[in-house]
Design a protein around this motif. Structure first.
Motif, PDB file in Angstrom:
ATOM      1  N   MET A   1      58.345 -11.450  56.419  1.00 33.62           N
ATOM      2  CA  MET A   1      58.067 -12.145  55.181  1.00 33.62           C
ATOM      3  C   MET A   1      56.945 -11.486  54.413  1.00 33.62           C
ATOM      4  O   MET A   1      56.728 -11.805  53.303  1.00 33.62           O
ATOM      5  CB  MET A   1      57.687 -13.585  55.450  1.00 33.62           C
ATOM      6  CG  MET A   1      58.835 -14.447  55.797  1.00 33.62           C
ATOM      7  SD  MET A   1      58.445 -16.146  55.685  1.00 33.62           S
ATOM      8  CE  MET A   1      60.035 -16.816  55.984  1.00 33.62           C
ATOM      9  N   ASP A   2      56.204 -10.696  54.972  1.00 27.50           N
ATOM     10  CA  ASP A   2      55.130  -9.979  54.344  1.00 27.50           C
ATOM     11  C   ASP A   2      54.788 -10.514  52.986  1.00 27.50           C
ATOM     12  O   ASP A   2      54.873  -9.844  51.979  1.00 27.50           O
ATOM     13  CB  ASP A   2      55.478  -8.523  54.226  1.00 27.50           C
ATOM     14  CG  ASP A   2      54.233  -7.707  54.425  1.00 27.50           C
ATOM     15  OD1 ASP A   2      53.166  -8.235  54.154  1.00 27.50           O
ATOM     16  OD2 ASP A   2      54.320  -6.565  54.875  1.00 27.50           O
ATOM     17  N   ARG A   3      54.414 -11.789  52.951  1.00 20.77           N
ATOM     18  CA  ARG A   3      54.094 -12.417  51.682  1.00 20.77           C
ATOM     19  C   ARG A   3      52.775 -11.924  51.174  1.00 20.77           C
ATOM     20  O   ARG A   3      52.415 -12.124  50.044  1.00 20.77           O
ATOM     21  CB  ARG A   3      54.088 -13.926  51.840  1.00 20.77           C
ATOM     22  CG  ARG A   3      55.435 -14.443  52.232  1.00 20.77           C
ATOM     23  CD  ARG A   3      55.485 -15.922  52.112  1.00 20.77           C
ATOM     24  NE  ARG A   3      54.356 -16.548  52.709  1.00 20.77           N
ATOM     25  CZ  ARG A   3      54.224 -16.743  53.994  1.00 20.77           C
ATOM     26  NH1 ARG A   3      55.128 -16.336  54.825  1.00 20.77           N
ATOM     27  NH2 ARG A   3      53.176 -17.351  54.468  1.00 20.77           N
ATOM     28  N   ASP A   4      51.996 -11.233  52.013  1.00 15.89           N
ATOM     29  CA  ASP A   4      50.756 -10.627  51.576  1.00 15.89           C
ATOM     30  C   ASP A   4      51.062  -9.632  50.464  1.00 15.89           C
ATOM     31  O   ASP A   4      50.269  -9.424  49.567  1.00 15.89           O
ATOM     32  CB  ASP A   4      50.122  -9.893  52.771  1.00 15.89           C
ATOM     33  CG  ASP A   4      48.716  -9.430  52.478  1.00 15.89           C
ATOM     34  OD1 ASP A   4      48.262  -8.516  53.142  1.00 15.89           O
ATOM     35  OD2 ASP A   4      48.090  -9.990  51.572  1.00 15.89           O
ATOM     36  N   LYS A   5      52.230  -9.015  50.514  1.00 13.18           N
ATOM     37  CA  LYS A   5      52.625  -8.045  49.512  1.00 13.18           C
ATOM     38  C   LYS A   5      53.578  -8.664  48.507  1.00 13.18           C
ATOM     39  O   LYS A   5      53.611  -8.290  47.362  1.00 13.18           O
ATOM     40  CB  LYS A   5      53.320  -6.849  50.180  1.00 13.18           C
ATOM     41  CG  LYS A   5      52.476  -6.136  51.204  1.00 13.18           C
ATOM     42  CD  LYS A   5      53.292  -5.081  51.888  1.00 13.18           C
ATOM     43  CE  LYS A   5      52.529  -4.393  53.000  1.00 13.18           C
ATOM     44  NZ  LYS A   5      53.378  -3.449  53.744  1.00 13.18           N
ATOM     45  N   SER A   6      54.399  -9.619  48.943  1.00 13.27           N
ATOM     46  CA  SER A   6      55.544 -10.015  48.133  1.00 13.27           C
ATOM     47  C   SER A   6      55.329 -11.193  47.225  1.00 13.27           C
ATOM     48  O   SER A   6      56.203 -11.489  46.442  1.00 13.27           O
ATOM     49  CB  SER A   6      56.720 -10.337  49.038  1.00 13.27           C
ATOM     50  OG  SER A   6      56.492 -11.558  49.684  1.00 13.27           O
ATOM     51  N   PRO A 301      61.104 -13.778  60.927  1.00 11.87           N
ATOM     52  CA  PRO A 301      60.943 -12.653  60.008  1.00 11.87           C
ATOM     53  C   PRO A 301      59.597 -11.973  60.227  1.00 11.87           C
ATOM     54  O   PRO A 301      58.756 -12.463  60.983  1.00 11.87           O
ATOM     55  CB  PRO A 301      60.999 -13.321  58.635  1.00 11.87           C
ATOM     56  CG  PRO A 301      60.475 -14.698  58.883  1.00 11.87           C
ATOM     57  CD  PRO A 301      60.983 -15.074  60.254  1.00 11.87           C
ATOM     58  N   LEU A 302      59.408 -10.858  59.559  1.00 15.48           N
ATOM     59  CA  LEU A 302      58.141 -10.147  59.662  1.00 15.48           C
ATOM     60  C   LEU A 302      57.126 -10.774  58.719  1.00 15.48           C
ATOM     61  O   LEU A 302      57.392 -10.986  57.539  1.00 15.48           O
ATOM     62  CB  LEU A 302      58.328  -8.669  59.319  1.00 15.48           C
ATOM     63  CG  LEU A 302      59.192  -7.865  60.281  1.00 15.48           C
ATOM     64  CD1 LEU A 302      59.357  -6.442  59.756  1.00 15.48           C
ATOM     65  CD2 LEU A 302      58.597  -7.848  61.675  1.00 15.48           C
ATOM     66  N   GLY A 303      55.950 -11.078  59.248  1.00 13.68           N
ATOM     67  CA  GLY A 303      54.857 -11.542  58.429  1.00 13.68           C
ATOM     68  C   GLY A 303      54.016 -10.368  57.976  1.00 13.68           C
ATOM     69  O   GLY A 303      54.477  -9.231  57.917  1.00 13.68           O
ATOM     70  N   SER A 304      52.767 -10.606  57.673  1.00 11.89           N
ATOM     71  CA  SER A 304      51.882  -9.538  57.231  1.00 11.89           C
ATOM     72  C   SER A 304      51.548  -8.613  58.398  1.00 11.89           C
ATOM     73  O   SER A 304      51.515  -9.033  59.549  1.00 11.89           O
ATOM     74  CB  SER A 304      50.600 -10.128  56.637  1.00 11.89           C
ATOM     75  OG  SER A 304      50.892 -10.883  55.480  1.00 11.89           O
ATOM     76  N   GLY A 305      51.302  -7.354  58.074  1.00 11.54           N
ATOM     77  CA  GLY A 305      50.916  -6.403  59.106  1.00 11.54           C
ATOM     78  C   GLY A 305      52.016  -6.082  60.088  1.00 11.54           C
ATOM     79  O   GLY A 305      51.754  -5.547  61.162  1.00 11.54           O
ATOM     80  N   GLY A 306      53.280  -6.419  59.728  1.00 12.09           N
ATOM     81  CA  GLY A 306      54.386  -6.159  60.635  1.00 12.09           C
ATOM     82  C   GLY A 306      54.461  -7.115  61.806  1.00 12.09           C
ATOM     83  O   GLY A 306      55.177  -6.869  62.775  1.00 12.09           O
TER      84      GLY A 306
END
Length: 393
Positions: A1-6, A301-306
């Protein structure tokens, strides 16, 4: 989810979407399968087990103590793996105190070892307190806000068909090099002539499902051939997110994201225009989810930092709280009471700001959208920070 980027996180507009019901099969994860085989855990069903929390009842027989803690094992391992990948010289500044990477990594590794050899009488909370101080986080004098989020399930088509005509695009490339697209808004990518030569569609979705997948940063997709895979955040155009709700006041009965699919049926032009006015655009990558031996292990899903998110054990917090750190949560949801519930900081979110602010990952199970939608409460959030004088065993 890498919401840190998205930005998938604008987080969450406090509600989550659940698409039309579809006959989902259980999902497998080679990552979790290999991990669990290594520790000789024969089955896995991830539920919300707190240190003293009341678990959601299941139809199966009483689970083995190690199975009960399987989600906790996975979450702890995700934190450890993330910290191990950081450069040796990494330092964290937490609430005015500096901690070296190993000051958090080593005690987590010791606790993991104790968990693997511990029996039913093993007191994890007491063990955590051997290595960590408890620091309660607050917003001023008030308890912090706790909300919930989950992974969207949607249907898609391998080719444009009917309402499924909006592509989830892979990152633009030229040859083998990724193209930087930081100034091109969503409207630009609406035109096939703009993306056809530099990208390709992973799957075709409805407009509202594409919006929700981009909002969340990932989604589980089932095709017309019953193939199941995940689309994960891969890149973005660098522009700020603008919620469609700004343009839909008085148009839709509810401005929550998961209600847009109903509103677009009665107000197609208004909802479509509102979605396209959001300049931010997310590109995806496809992740296959292999099935293993006929039963599912819910691969988050993938969060931040993989970091791979674990249902009921991963949270998104403000960037001032380092990824990988443990927290204890105390709050009530519509399904259960969480008391001294151990979780780990595995994700970010642009709207997850402020000391103690928590977004609680609830997984991708049936009915989780309703639980996430209703989770909007104040609660006690305790950050566990390493003791400087670490005990040795």
């Amino acid at each position: 989810m890498d919401r840190d980027k998205s930005d998938s996180t604008l987080k969450r507009e406090l509600a989550r979407y659940h698409s039309d019901s579809i006959p989902w099969k259980e999902l497998g994860s080679s990552f979790q399968w290999l991990f669990l085989l290594f520790f000789l855990i024969p089955t896995l069903s991830i539920f919300h087990f707190g240190i003293h929390a009341k678990p959601i009842l299941t139809k199966s027989k009483a689970l083995d103590s190690k199975v009960k803690h399987s989600a906790l094992h996975l979450a702890l391992n995700e934190s450890i793996q993330y910290l191990q990948k950081l450069p040796e010289e990494t330092n964290f500044l937490v609430l005015g105190e500096t901690y070296h990477r190993n000051e958090i990594l080593h005690p987590l590794q010791k606790i993991q070892k104790q968990m693997l050899v511990g029996d039913a009488t093993y007191d994890l909370r007491s063990e955590m307190r051997v290595y960590f101080h408890e620091v309660e986080l607050k917003t001023g004098d008030d308890l912090p806000l706790i909300t919930g989020y989950y992974e969207v399930r949607i249907q898609g088509r391998t080719k444009p068909q009917g309402k499924y005509v909006y592509p989830a695009l892979a990152p633009p490339t030229k040859g083998r090099e990724e193209i930087q697209v930081t100034s091109l808004p969503r409207e630009y990518w609406k035109d096939e002539s703009h993306w056809k030569s530099v990208s390709h569609p992973i799957i075709f979705l409805t407009l509202t499902d594409l919006h929700l997948a981009q909002l969340e940063g990932s989604a589980l997709v089932q095709t017309e051939t019953n193939e199941i895979f995940r689309i994960n955040y891969a890149a973005d155009n660098g522009l700020d997110y603008i919620s469609p709700s700004i343009h839909l006041t008085g148009v839709c009965p509810s401005l929550k994201p998961y209600h847009l699919s109903n509103c677009i049926k009665t107000n197609p032009k208004e909802v479509s225009d509102a979605i396209w006015k959001n300049p931010r655009y997310i590109f995806f990558e496809k992740e296959m989810i292999p099935k293993k031996h006929g039963f599912v292990m819910r691969a988050g899903p993938l969060g931040s930092g993989g970091i791979r998110l674990v249902e009921g054990r991963s949270v998104a917090m403000d960037k001032q709280i380092p990824l990988g750190f443990p927290v204890l949560l105390h709050f009530n949801s519509t399904k259960q009471t969480y008391d001294d519930h151990l979780a780990f900081v595995h994700d970010r979110g642009n709207a997850i700001q402020g000391e103690g602010r928590v977004d609680f990952y609830l997984g991708n199970g049936f009915g989780v959208d309703e639980v996430a939608n209703q989770l909007f409460t104040k609660g006690k959030v305790v950050l566990l920070v390493p003791k400087k004088n670490k005990p040795t065993h």
